[in-house]
Design an enzyme around this catalytic site. Structure first.
Site, PDB file in Angstrom:
ATOM      1  N   GLU A   1      -4.570   3.419   5.923  1.00  0.00           N
ATOM      2  CA  GLU A   1      -4.533   4.072   4.777  1.00  0.00           C
ATOM      3  C   GLU A   1      -4.782   5.177   3.442  1.00  0.00           C
ATOM      4  OE1 GLU A   1      -5.541   0.941   1.761  1.00  0.00           O
ATOM      5  OE2 GLU A   1      -5.696  -0.590   2.896  1.00  0.00           O
TER       6      GLU A   1
ATOM      7  N   SER B   1     -11.266   0.296   2.487  1.00  0.00           N
ATOM      8  CA  SER B   1     -10.783   0.231   3.654  1.00  0.00           C
ATOM      9  C   SER B   1     -10.147   1.154   4.866  1.00  0.00           C
ATOM     10  CB  SER B   1      -9.426  -1.109   2.984  1.00  0.00           C
ATOM     11  OG  SER B   1     -10.150  -2.197   2.709  1.00  0.00           O
TER      12      SER B   1
ATOM     13  N   ARG C   1       0.845  -1.022   0.085  1.00  0.00           N
ATOM     14  CA  ARG C   1      -0.040  -0.254  -0.068  1.00  0.00           C
ATOM     15  C   ARG C   1       1.005   1.613   0.409  1.00  0.00           C
ATOM     16  NH1 ARG C   1      -2.524  -3.701  -1.268  1.00  0.00           N
ATOM     17  NH2 ARG C   1      -4.462  -4.063  -0.222  1.00  0.00           N
TER      18      ARG C   1
END
EC number: 1.3.1.98
Length: 310
Positions: free
Chosen positions: A300, A230, A179
């Site tokens: 994130e 998410s 990520r």
């Protein structure tokens, strides 16, 4: 390059550049205050002009795509907000597997097109509510796949230079990890990306796999309420959602923000959430997990416009 009032007026007249635009409709969480200036370029050629215009006025520049994985403060954003969602389009070569896509191309659209052309490699991307540019920046991934596996290069506009300039960066230059990419910390704006997929596969089979992936995501994740996707990175080998659920935090709410009852790594807007509600709930979840498990959860989510960093 100097941007005079004539070119500015032309950009305003065609709707590319606007003032005081509420940004809630530009984020998948449906929260966020107004942009001082909002630009939605329809071509790559307009971007250097907009960046130079902002530089001459010493305005900060913020970049957004589809608005997923993004939390914009209730007070909005000063300066120029560049939204690339109108920069769409893709070209696929079914023989070589080479794919080129504009930064604003929706990732699910590209995944479906690739499957239909018999190109394997993007089946995992069909349920991700983001753009090609955002996927490159975040190294988006799902169901065992990620952007870095297929991406070859990105075209970027460097706006740290005296004059904004176009450059191409290879995958090796992007320093991909989970990520993360180098694009998150440099002054580069992604305008296009190139991928290498595997040609020669049965389109019907790939479309079946793609549909199956989408059905799995929609049945296990809260697609009926606004969310960002998410919220937290998985602290490997643990899963963030499982940690949060194990503490009984599903359904926990602050204002209109709620930890999803369906998937604990999602925070949903139940109708009247503010950015501050969401930010406070993120902090609450982080604190509970740290206290009970001794594990730090890292979001994130990219946060813009807040006075103090998290």
């Amino acid at each position: 390059m100097s941007t005079g009032t004539g070119s500015l007026t032309a950009l305003q007249d065609c709707g590319v550049l606007q003032q005081k635009v509420p940004l809630a409709e530009f984020t998948t969480w449906r929260v966020g205050g107004p942009a001082q200036w909002l630009a939605e370029p329809t071509s790559t050629e307009q971007i250097p002009e907009l960046l130079q215009w902002a530089r001459e006025r010493r305005l900060p520049v913020h970049m957004i795509g589809a608005g997923s994985n993004l939390l914009i403060a209730d007070g909005g954003l000063p300066g120029l907000t560049l939204c690339l969602r109108r920069l769409q389009g893709s070209a696929l070569n079914a023989d070589t597997g080479r794919v080129r896509a504009a930064a604003g191309e929706p990732l699910p659209t590209l995944a479906r097109r690739a499957a239909k052309a018999g190109l394997q490699g993007l089946e995992w991307a069909v349920g991700i509510p983001g753009t090609v540019g955002g996927a490159a920046v975040m190294n988006a991934g799902a169901q065992g796949g990620c952007t870095a596996e297929q991406l070859i290069s990105v075209d970027v506009i460097r706006f740290s230079d005296a004059q904004p300039s176009l450059a191409t960066l290879s995958r090796d230059e992007l320093a991909f990890s989970y990520r993360h990419s180098a694009l998150q910390s440099n002054r580069h704006l992604v305008v296009a990306a190139e991928f290498q997929l595997e040609p020669g596969h049965d389109p019907a089979e790939l479309q079946r796999l793609t549909s199956g992936n989408l059905n799995h995501r929609t049945s296990t994740q809260p697609y009926k309420l606004p969310s960002c996707g998410s919220v937290f990175r998985n602290p490997e080998p643990e899963k963030a959602g499982r940690l949060i659920e194990s503490l009984g935090l599903k359904g926990r709410a602050i204002g209109g923000a709620q930890v999803s009852e369906l998937h604990a790594n999602f925070i949903v807007n139940t109708g009247d959430a503010s950015a501050n509600d969401i930010r406070a709930l993120i902090s609450l979840v982080q604190g509970e997990v740290m206290e009970a498990k001794g594990i730090a959860l890292h979001p994130e989510v990219k946060r813009l416009g807040f006075e103090t960093p998290d």
